[in-house]
Each structure stands twice: as C-alpha cells, then as structure tokens.
Enzyme design. Structure first.
Site, PDB file in Angstrom:
ATOM      1  N   GLU A  58     108.216-110.849  81.562  1.00  0.00           N
ATOM      2  CA  GLU A  58     108.508-109.932  80.185  1.00  0.00           C
ATOM      3  C   GLU A  58     109.859-109.998  80.283  1.00  0.00           C
ATOM      4  O   GLU A  58     110.470-109.996  78.780  1.00  0.00           O
ATOM      5  CB  GLU A  58     107.863-108.633  80.810  1.00  0.00           C
ATOM      6  CG  GLU A  58     108.392-107.471  79.680  1.00  0.00           C
ATOM      7  CD  GLU A  58     107.837-107.861  78.435  1.00  0.00           C
ATOM      8  OE1 GLU A  58     108.332-107.050  77.394  1.00  0.00           O
ATOM      9  OE2 GLU A  58     106.894-108.558  78.237  1.00  0.00           O
ATOM     10  N   HIS A  61     110.766-112.932  78.100  1.00  0.00           N
ATOM     11  CA  HIS A  61     110.251-113.292  76.905  1.00  0.00           C
ATOM     12  C   HIS A  61     111.195-112.379  75.929  1.00  0.00           C
ATOM     13  O   HIS A  61     111.581-112.559  74.862  1.00  0.00           O
ATOM     14  CB  HIS A  61     108.936-112.491  76.836  1.00  0.00           C
ATOM     15  CG  HIS A  61     108.074-112.240  75.530  1.00  0.00           C
ATOM     16  ND1 HIS A  61     108.231-113.200  74.453  1.00  0.00           N
ATOM     17  CD2 HIS A  61     107.664-110.960  74.976  1.00  0.00           C
ATOM     18  CE1 HIS A  61     107.663-112.626  73.500  1.00  0.00           C
ATOM     19  NE2 HIS A  61     107.277-111.326  73.491  1.00  0.00           N
ATOM     20  N   HIS A 123      99.949-108.516  66.224  1.00  0.00           N
ATOM     21  CA  HIS A 123     101.277-108.729  66.439  1.00  0.00           C
ATOM     22  C   HIS A 123     101.458-110.284  66.542  1.00  0.00           C
ATOM     23  O   HIS A 123     102.514-110.751  66.224  1.00  0.00           O
ATOM     24  CB  HIS A 123     101.623-108.039  67.824  1.00  0.00           C
ATOM     25  CG  HIS A 123     102.978-108.462  68.403  1.00  0.00           C
ATOM     26  ND1 HIS A 123     104.146-108.370  67.992  1.00  0.00           N
ATOM     27  CD2 HIS A 123     103.261-109.164  69.700  1.00  0.00           C
ATOM     28  CE1 HIS A 123     105.176-108.674  68.542  1.00  0.00           C
ATOM     29  NE2 HIS A 123     104.638-109.243  69.722  1.00  0.00           N
ATOM     30  N   HIS A 214      84.256-115.881  66.998  1.00  0.00           N
ATOM     31  CA  HIS A 214      85.661-116.695  66.829  1.00  0.00           C
ATOM     32  C   HIS A 214      85.299-117.903  66.719  1.00  0.00           C
ATOM     33  O   HIS A 214      85.860-118.878  65.881  1.00  0.00           O
ATOM     34  CB  HIS A 214      86.652-116.313  68.013  1.00  0.00           C
ATOM     35  CG  HIS A 214      87.677-117.342  68.001  1.00  0.00           C
ATOM     36  ND1 HIS A 214      88.677-117.525  67.105  1.00  0.00           N
ATOM     37  CD2 HIS A 214      88.144-118.132  69.088  1.00  0.00           C
ATOM     38  CE1 HIS A 214      89.547-118.425  67.672  1.00  0.00           C
ATOM     39  NE2 HIS A 214      89.343-118.691  68.491  1.00  0.00           N
ATOM     40  N   HIS A 276      96.894-124.482  73.286  1.00  0.00           N
ATOM     41  CA  HIS A 276      95.841-123.860  72.278  1.00  0.00           C
ATOM     42  C   HIS A 276      96.819-123.089  71.254  1.00  0.00           C
ATOM     43  O   HIS A 276      96.341-123.429  69.800  1.00  0.00           O
ATOM     44  CB  HIS A 276      95.096-122.983  73.047  1.00  0.00           C
ATOM     45  CG  HIS A 276      93.641-122.538  72.170  1.00  0.00           C
ATOM     46  ND1 HIS A 276      92.753-123.292  71.321  1.00  0.00           N
ATOM     47  CD2 HIS A 276      93.347-121.280  71.809  1.00  0.00           C
ATOM     48  CE1 HIS A 276      91.925-122.435  70.760  1.00  0.00           C
ATOM     49  NE2 HIS A 276      92.341-121.265  70.941  1.00  0.00           N
TER      50      HIS A 276
END
Length: 298
Positions: A58, A61, A123, A214, A276
């Site tokens: 985190e 990031h 987000h 999806h 991906h």
C-alpha cells in the site's frame, strides 16, 4: 520546449500506468488497509516502522501515485500553456487534471471511510480515464511538435458513432471487470469459456451472475470491435492512423480476453491479473484517441 514536453509526457504516461497496475496489486493482495485508516500518512507516520507485507504494498502504491501525480501535473500545465491556442489541447489537459484528482480523492476516501464495491469499481474506471487523457495529450505533443496542427479527416457517421459506441461499451465492460474484482467474484464461474460447465448457468445469482455478466459483455465487445475493424479495413484502409489504431485496439482486446482466461485457469495468478489490466489500459488509450480523432473537424 517540445522535447521537454515529450520527455515529461512519456514519464507521466508510464507513471499513470504504474499507478493503475500498483492499484491492481493492492486489490489482488488485499492490501487496501495496509496503512490503516490514515491518509496521506501511513499508520500515522511518514515512514511506517516495522511494516508488514500489506503495508509495503500500500505504501509503495501511494509513493508511486505521489511521484506520478506531480509529473502529470507539471506535464499537463506546461502543455496547456505552450499549446494554449489549441482548444482541444486545453480541454484534454483539463480532463487529465480532473480525472487525476477524482481518482485520488476516491482512493483517499476509500482508505479513511471505506467504500462499497460499486464505488471502488468506479475508482479503477476513473484511473483508466486519467491514463487515456494523458495518452491523448502525449499524442498531441508529438503531432504539434511536427506540424503545429492536429491530424484531421472527414469520416462517415458509421465510423464516428461506431467509435463512440465502442468507447461507452468498453467503459461498461471495464467497470464490470473491476466490479468482479472488488466483489470477489473472479471465480464465480469455474472454467472458461463455459461457466461452471454450462453455456448459460442454471444459477445466475451472486458471484456467478456477476462474473457471467462480465464475460457476456466482453464477448459482445469483441464482436463490436470485429465489426468496427471490418468497417475500417473495407472503407478507410488508406487512412493509416485510423487503420493502424483499430488493428492495435483489436489485438489488445484479444490479449486482454486471453489473459482473462489465464487468470481463471491459473487460479487468479497475480501476474496474469496485472497483464489483464495492462492490455485493457493500453486499448482504452488508443480508443479514446480514435474517438477524438474521428470527431475532429477536417
């Protein structure tokens, strides 16, 4: 100045890609709470002491986001100042700043207050728009550095609204993919391309329904891109900019679908998940540029 803008633009574009992929790693490893409910500090500290694995993920990031954010801001403002006579450049620059701030605020609110899966999926979508506007702005810098004008041509309504349809459809598919991730529905369908061994599963509730929706949307997008590529190949092959961009988008979408299948077969492998997201990010940048290009007045 144009050379400086090119360097800054490349750094900013690569930076936002790293931000997106780092966010994927945070989500995939469950490190969203790695710094506790604190932002911008981590566990109330500028440099966390005795960090756990989740804290490192985190914190990295956030660090990448901060560095990339500063680079993006400088590049965007300088580009808007240097090419202020081009209204389209000003519009895209403003959009880049807006989406950068929006996705940053959503991320901060998610840390401090927590957010639903639906909001967290947005987000990722806003992060993708942030990348797309930066990529377009970088293309503008390269174009304007050569001829001081943006490329334009006259296109049929089929090409214009076909590209716009792909843009909207792609964003919906991206949102559904992010929603799959944030709801933990990645393995809602066992196997690929069948879902739990069926073309249409008997039970479409819960995670199975989310994953199946999806997949159906992604297949529909592939068909739509195939039609658009056929249209461009048949009538606009002479326009190398449109043709090459369309071919690149199509194969990036195919690569994204293939890596999605690998994610399922590998049991949610981290590297496959990163690829991906990487392929759909690149594809969406190309698509955003194409939409603005075909609607530009000749």
């Amino acid at each position: 100045m144009n050379k400086l803008l090119k360097i800054l633009g490349i750094l900013a574009t690569v930076g936002i890609i790293l931000v997106i992929l780092a966010g994927v790693v945070v989500t995939k490893t469950g490190s969203g709470d790695g710094c506790g409910p604190n932002w911008p500090l981590c566990h109330g500290q500028l440099f966390p002491s005795e960090p756990t694995f989740e804290t490192v993920v985190e914190y990295t990031h956030r660090l990448v986001t901060g560095i990339a954010g500063i680079t993006i801001f400088i590049f965007t403002i300088l580009t808007a100042v240097v090419y202020r006579k081009h209204k389209e450049v000003l519009l895209v620059a403003a959009a880049a700043i807006f989406f950068l701030l929006l996705q940053s605020v959503l991320g901060a609110l998610a840390v401090v207050y927590g957010q639903s899966s639906a909001v967290m999926a947005l987000h990722f979508g806003f992060s993708l728009l942030s990348y797309a506007t930066l990529y377009v702005l970088l293309c503008y810098v390269f174009h304007l550095g050569k001829r001081d004008r943006l490329p334009s041509a006259r296109f049929s309504p089929a090409v214009k609204y076909g590209a716009l349809f792909l843009f909207v459809f792609s964003y919906i598919v991206v949102y559904l993919g992010a929603f799959v991730t944030h709801t933990g529905s990645s393995m809602g369908c066992q196997g690929w391309p069948l879902c739990n061994g069926q073309l249409i599963p008997a039970d479409l509730s819960g995670q199975t329904g989310v994953q199946y929706l999806h997949r159906v949307a992604a297949f529909g997008l592939l068909l739509a891109f195939s039609w658009f590529m056929y249209l461009v190949r048949r009538n606009w092959r002479h326009n190398r900019l449109l043709f090459n961009s369309t071919v690149a988008m199509f194969w990036l979408l195919v690569a994204q679908i293939v890596t999605g299948a690998i994610v399922i077969f590998s049991g949610l492998d981290l590297y496959a998940t990163i690829l991906h997201a990487f392929f759909i990010t690149l594809m969406f940048g190309f698509l955003t540029y194409v939409v603005l290009y075909v609607f530009r007045r000749a």
